[in-house]
Structures are given as structure tokens and as C-alpha cells.
Design an enzyme around this catalytic site. Structure first.
Site, PDB file in Angstrom:
ATOM      1  N   TYR A  68       0.832  -1.198   0.000  1.00 28.53           N
ATOM      2  CA  TYR A  68       0.000   0.000   0.000  1.00 28.53           C
ATOM      3  C   TYR A  68       0.862   1.241   0.000  1.00 28.53           C
ATOM      4  O   TYR A  68       2.087   1.168   0.194  1.00 28.53           O
ATOM      5  CB  TYR A  68      -0.959   0.006   1.199  1.00 28.53           C
ATOM      6  CG  TYR A  68      -0.322   0.285   2.548  1.00 28.53           C
ATOM      7  CD1 TYR A  68       0.490  -0.653   3.168  1.00 28.53           C
ATOM      8  CD2 TYR A  68      -0.529   1.501   3.199  1.00 28.53           C
ATOM      9  CE1 TYR A  68       1.069  -0.391   4.405  1.00 28.53           C
ATOM     10  CE2 TYR A  68       0.042   1.767   4.428  1.00 28.53           C
ATOM     11  CZ  TYR A  68       0.845   0.814   5.030  1.00 28.53           C
ATOM     12  OH  TYR A  68       1.420   1.074   6.242  1.00 28.53           O
ATOM     13  N   ARG A  74       8.085   4.766  -4.405  1.00 27.83           N
ATOM     14  CA  ARG A  74       8.125   3.726  -3.375  1.00 27.83           C
ATOM     15  C   ARG A  74       7.060   2.658  -3.644  1.00 27.83           C
ATOM     16  O   ARG A  74       7.293   1.466  -3.418  1.00 27.83           O
ATOM     17  CB  ARG A  74       7.941   4.339  -1.986  1.00 27.83           C
ATOM     18  CG  ARG A  74       8.170   3.310  -0.867  1.00 27.83           C
ATOM     19  CD  ARG A  74       8.181   3.943   0.504  1.00 27.83           C
ATOM     20  NE  ARG A  74       6.885   4.514   0.829  1.00 27.83           N
ATOM     21  CZ  ARG A  74       6.649   5.282   1.888  1.00 27.83           C
ATOM     22  NH1 ARG A  74       7.631   5.577   2.725  1.00 27.83           N
ATOM     23  NH2 ARG A  74       5.446   5.761   2.115  1.00 27.83           N
ATOM     24  N   ARG A  80      -6.690 -20.677  -2.630  1.00 29.58           N
ATOM     25  CA  ARG A  80      -5.658 -20.501  -1.609  1.00 29.58           C
ATOM     26  C   ARG A  80      -4.499 -21.474  -1.764  1.00 29.58           C
ATOM     27  O   ARG A  80      -4.683 -22.693  -1.719  1.00 29.58           O
ATOM     28  CB  ARG A  80      -6.254 -20.634  -0.207  1.00 29.58           C
ATOM     29  CG  ARG A  80      -5.281 -20.230   0.895  1.00 29.58           C
ATOM     30  CD  ARG A  80      -5.920 -20.304   2.274  1.00 29.58           C
ATOM     31  NE  ARG A  80      -4.973 -19.832   3.290  1.00 29.58           N
ATOM     32  CZ  ARG A  80      -3.999 -20.585   3.789  1.00 29.58           C
ATOM     33  NH1 ARG A  80      -3.839 -21.843   3.386  1.00 29.58           N
ATOM     34  NH2 ARG A  80      -3.169 -20.082   4.702  1.00 29.58           N
ATOM     35  N   HIS A 101       0.010 -21.100  -1.084  1.00 33.87           N
ATOM     36  CA  HIS A 101       1.095 -20.167  -0.775  1.00 33.87           C
ATOM     37  C   HIS A 101       1.870 -19.756  -2.021  1.00 33.87           C
ATOM     38  O   HIS A 101       2.335 -18.628  -2.133  1.00 33.87           O
ATOM     39  CB  HIS A 101       2.060 -20.782   0.251  1.00 33.87           C
ATOM     40  CG  HIS A 101       1.474 -20.859   1.628  1.00 33.87           C
ATOM     41  ND1 HIS A 101       0.392 -21.640   1.939  1.00 33.87           N
ATOM     42  CD2 HIS A 101       1.827 -20.234   2.777  1.00 33.87           C
ATOM     43  CE1 HIS A 101       0.097 -21.508   3.223  1.00 33.87           C
ATOM     44  NE2 HIS A 101       0.947 -20.651   3.760  1.00 33.87           N
ATOM     45  N   LYS A 121       6.566  -1.574   1.857  1.00 37.73           N
ATOM     46  CA  LYS A 121       5.346  -1.082   2.520  1.00 37.73           C
ATOM     47  C   LYS A 121       4.222  -2.091   2.288  1.00 37.73           C
ATOM     48  O   LYS A 121       3.313  -1.874   1.479  1.00 37.73           O
ATOM     49  CB  LYS A 121       4.983   0.320   2.010  1.00 37.73           C
ATOM     50  CG  LYS A 121       4.051   1.085   2.928  1.00 37.73           C
ATOM     51  CD  LYS A 121       4.088   2.559   2.634  1.00 37.73           C
ATOM     52  CE  LYS A 121       3.047   3.361   3.383  1.00 37.73           C
ATOM     53  NZ  LYS A 121       3.143   3.312   4.842  1.00 37.73           N
ATOM     54  N   GLU A 142      11.860   2.322  14.329  1.00 39.48           N
ATOM     55  CA  GLU A 142      10.928   3.363  13.867  1.00 39.48           C
ATOM     56  C   GLU A 142       9.620   3.204  14.629  1.00 39.48           C
ATOM     57  O   GLU A 142       9.495   2.325  15.488  1.00 39.48           O
ATOM     58  CB  GLU A 142      10.699   3.241  12.361  1.00 39.48           C
ATOM     59  CG  GLU A 142      10.056   1.922  11.976  1.00 39.48           C
ATOM     60  CD  GLU A 142       9.810   1.750  10.481  1.00 39.48           C
ATOM     61  OE1 GLU A 142       9.612   2.753   9.785  1.00 39.48           O
ATOM     62  OE2 GLU A 142       9.800   0.583  10.030  1.00 39.48           O
ATOM     63  N   LEU A 172      11.023   1.431   7.203  1.00 39.68           N
ATOM     64  CA  LEU A 172      10.414   1.945   5.987  1.00 39.68           C
ATOM     65  C   LEU A 172      11.184   3.208   5.586  1.00 39.68           C
ATOM     66  O   LEU A 172      11.517   4.028   6.447  1.00 39.68           O
ATOM     67  CB  LEU A 172       8.940   2.293   6.218  1.00 39.68           C
ATOM     68  CG  LEU A 172       8.231   2.711   4.926  1.00 39.68           C
ATOM     69  CD1 LEU A 172       7.976   1.503   4.036  1.00 39.68           C
ATOM     70  CD2 LEU A 172       6.934   3.424   5.217  1.00 39.68           C
TER      71      LEU A 172
HETATM   72  N1  PDD Z   1       2.696   5.123   7.484  1.00 36.99           N
HETATM   73  N2  PDD Z   1       7.311   3.827   9.129  1.00 36.99           N
HETATM   74  C1  PDD Z   1       6.192   3.087   9.015  1.00 36.99           C
HETATM   75  C2  PDD Z   1       6.181   1.714   9.595  1.00 36.99           C
HETATM   76  C3  PDD Z   1       5.061   3.619   8.365  1.00 36.99           C
HETATM   77  O1  PDD Z   1       3.945   2.868   8.244  1.00 36.99           O
HETATM   78  C4  PDD Z   1       5.104   4.944   7.856  1.00 36.99           C
HETATM   79  C5  PDD Z   1       3.941   5.559   7.138  1.00 36.99           C
HETATM   80  C6  PDD Z   1       6.293   5.670   8.001  1.00 36.99           C
HETATM   81  C7  PDD Z   1       6.441   7.052   7.470  1.00 36.99           C
HETATM   82  O2  PDD Z   1       6.513   7.052   6.066  1.00 36.99           O
HETATM   83  P1  PDD Z   1       6.038   8.291   5.189  1.00 36.99           P
HETATM   84  O3  PDD Z   1       6.785   9.478   5.669  1.00 36.99           O
HETATM   85  O4  PDD Z   1       6.435   7.912   3.809  1.00 36.99           O
HETATM   86  O5  PDD Z   1       4.551   8.429   5.377  1.00 36.99           O
HETATM   87  C8  PDD Z   1       7.373   5.074   8.639  1.00 36.99           C
HETATM   88  C9  PDD Z   1       1.546   5.487   6.710  1.00 36.99           C
HETATM   89  C10 PDD Z   1       1.253   6.934   6.689  1.00 36.99           C
HETATM   90  C11 PDD Z   1       0.376   4.650   7.175  1.00 36.99           C
HETATM   91  O6  PDD Z   1       0.615   3.501   7.519  1.00 36.99           O
HETATM   92  O7  PDD Z   1      -0.716   5.124   7.183  1.00 36.99           O
END
Ligand code: PDD
Length: 281
Positions: A33, A52, A100, A102, A149, A182, A207
Site C-alpha cells: 500500500y 516507493r 488458496r 502459498h 510497505k 521506527e 520503511l
Molecule cells: N505510514 N514507518 C512506518 C512503519 C510507516 O507505516 C510509515 C507511514 C512511516 C512514514 O513514512 P512516510 O513518511 O512515507 O509516510 C514510517 C503510513 C502513513 C500509514 O501507515 O498510514
């Protein structure tokens, strides 16, 4: 006004929007996403989020459902239909629906694409930034490809719920060396006791936050002392300032970590300056 979602080629009422129960996003979290912020009608860091998204797809070998230009057109139309001026656009792409198994489905299985857009409470976000947020620490329990992501977010969900139950807004994951990776949906920063702005370097561990990249660039342009180097949770607790970056929260001060007050318990001047510069204020 009823909200509208884009699902696999059609704009449909959000209420009745659906994907198959055989969808691999639902079955395996085999899905990625991306989230863009919109403020005052302006989409922030448009290309970097798109880049990304493409990278996440490529890393998981999910076929892009459409060209970047077409996706951008769908995102803009979804924003328009939902009258979004201050909020987010969300795009999710899964490996598609299949019996389904894997193993990847047969070549030619169409990926699933969903696009939604919603307004966020701008005043509430500004209030949160002005007050600063509370953070708790949580053990790092995620997989080792956090640079992708993916919707594989269960540890993030559990840690975030843990934060909420303790009256905090965010949880910072701490790895086996005691170093902060993070937040559950944000990157983590401090201004350390020597006045150095620090955030963890890019690797598979975090991320590659788009807002992180933009804020880092601003700090470097302003010739601030910056180091891409991890910090311990103890260093964070004795830091002059701490903050998070994320698309929806820009740079937002953390004023308490595990109940320990950071600085004077108010958003610090470095955080405020970076936030204002990022928002173009
Ligand atoms: N989240 N780290 C993680 C685990 C994240 O899920 C996000 C963003 C960030 C920050 O990334 P960015 O600056 O590109 O938004 C760091 C989004 C906003 C979400 O999950 O909704």
C-alpha cells in the site's frame, strides 16, 4: 456526502465496495500500500510515494495494475469524487484473488487494486502537533523487510493499540540491541544531548519514509548537524527533542517517552522549524 472507492476499474460507493474472500491480501497479507497526504488541495511528495509504491511492487514481484499516469488519474478522480482537500489518498495493490495456495497464482492473475481518499480533521492534527505526542517503546517483532510497505502490519497494530491503552499516540520499536528502529506508522528522530539531529539510516530495518527524506533534505540544506545513525531508547529519553515523521503527521514532536518527559515537555524549536519548513509555512 457518501464516500466513493475505486475497486478494480470501477468507482463504487464505499459502503458496498468489496474484494473477493480469495484475495491474497486477505489470505496472506500478500499486498502493498501507499499513502499520500493532501493539504490545502495540494498533494505532498507525489513522485516519491509513487516511486516507493513501484519499488514495493517490484520487491514482491506483484504486477503493476496500471501505468503510473493512469494510477495518478485514478487517485485524482478519487480525491475529486470524495471532495478531499485536507486528508489522504490510499492505494492498495494485492497479488489478486486465487484459490488458496502459498505459491504465486498463475501468471496473468489480475492484481487487485483499491483506491480510497478521505478528509482528515485538520484542526485535530494541528492541535496534536502543537501539544506534542506521547510515545511508548515496544519490542521489535516485525519481519526483516520493513523497507517494503506491505500490509503485513499485525505487530504495528498490536504495538499501536498498546500505546493507545497507555494514553500514548505512537509506539517506537526497539531492536535486540536496544536501538530504536521506527514507529508503528512513522519514522523516529531525536535532537540528541549534543544537539545533533539523528534518525536511523536506510536499510531493510525501516520503511524509507518519504517525509523522513524530505525533512532530512531540509535539515541538510539548513546546514544543521545531522547524522543518519540509530539511537537507543535511553538516548531518546535524554534527548533535547524527539519527533516523528509520517505523511499524515508531517513532523510532530514527541514530548514523553515511556512516561519520561523530553526537554521541557513542549515541542522543541528544531522540530517546530522543520515542521514549518516541510509544510511550506
Ligand atoms: N505510514 N514507518 C512506518 C512503519 C510507516 O507505516 C510509515 C507511514 C512511516 C512514514 O513514512 P512516510 O513518511 O512515507 O509516510 C514510517 C503510513 C502513513 C500509514 O501507515 O498510514
Amino acid at each position: 456526502m457518501s464516500r466513493i472507492a475505486y475497486v478494480n476499474g470501477a468507482y463504487v460507493p464505499l459502503r458496498s465496495a468489496s474484494v473477493s474472500i480469495m484475495d491474497r491480501g486477505f489470505q496472506f497479507a500478500d499486498s502493498i500500500y501507499e499513502v499520500w497526504a493532501i493539504r490545502g488541495g495540494r498533494m505532498f511528495d507525489t513522485e516519491a510515494h509513487m516511486t516507493r509504491l513501484q519499488r514495493s511492487l517490484a520487491e514482491l514481484r506483484i504486477t503493476p495494475p496500471m501505468s503510473e499516469a493512469s494510477l495518478m488519474a485514478v487517485m485524482r478522480e478519487t480525491m475529486r469524487r470524495n471532495r478531499v482537500s485536507d486528508g489522504i489518498v490510499y492505494v492498495q495493490v494485492s497479488r489478486g484473488a486465487a484459490s488458496r495456495d502459498h505459491v504465486f497464482p498463475a501468471p496473468g492473475t489480475a492484481p487487485t487494486i483499491v483506491v480510497t481518499a478521505k478528509n482528515l480533521d485538520r484542526a485535530a492534527i494541528a492541535k496534536r502537533a502543537a501539544a506534542g505526542i506521547k510515545v511508548i517503546s515496544a519490542p521489535e517483532t516485525r519481519w526483516r523487510r520493513r523497507d517494503i510497505k506491505s500490509v503485513n502490519l499485525l505487530p504495528n497494530v498490536l504495538a499501536r493499540q498498546g500505546a493507545k491503552e497507555k494514553g500514548a499516540f505512537e509506539a517506537w520499536f526497539v531492536d535486540e540491541h536496544g536501538l530504536v528502529t521506527e514507529g508503528t506508522s512513522s519514522n523516529a528522530w531525536i535532537v540528541d544531548s549534543n544537539g545533533v539531529l539523528r534518525t536511523r539510516e536506510l536499510s531493510f530495518d525501516i520503511l524509507h519514509g518519504v517525509t523522513r527524506g524530505a525533512v532530512l533534505k531540509i535539515a541538510q540544506e539548513r546546514q544543521m548537524k545531522v547524522e543518519e545513525r540509530p539511537f537507543t531508547i535511553e538516548e531518546a529519553k535524554t534527548a533535547r527533542e524527539a519527533f516523528i515523521t509520517a505523511a499524515s503527521n508531517a513532523a510532530t514532536a514527541a514530548i514523553e517517552i515511556d512516561g519520561v518527559r523530553i526537554g521541557d515537555g513542549k515541542p522543541g524549536s528544531v522540530t517546530e522549524a522543520l515542521r514549518a519548513a516541510y509544510l511550506g509555512a
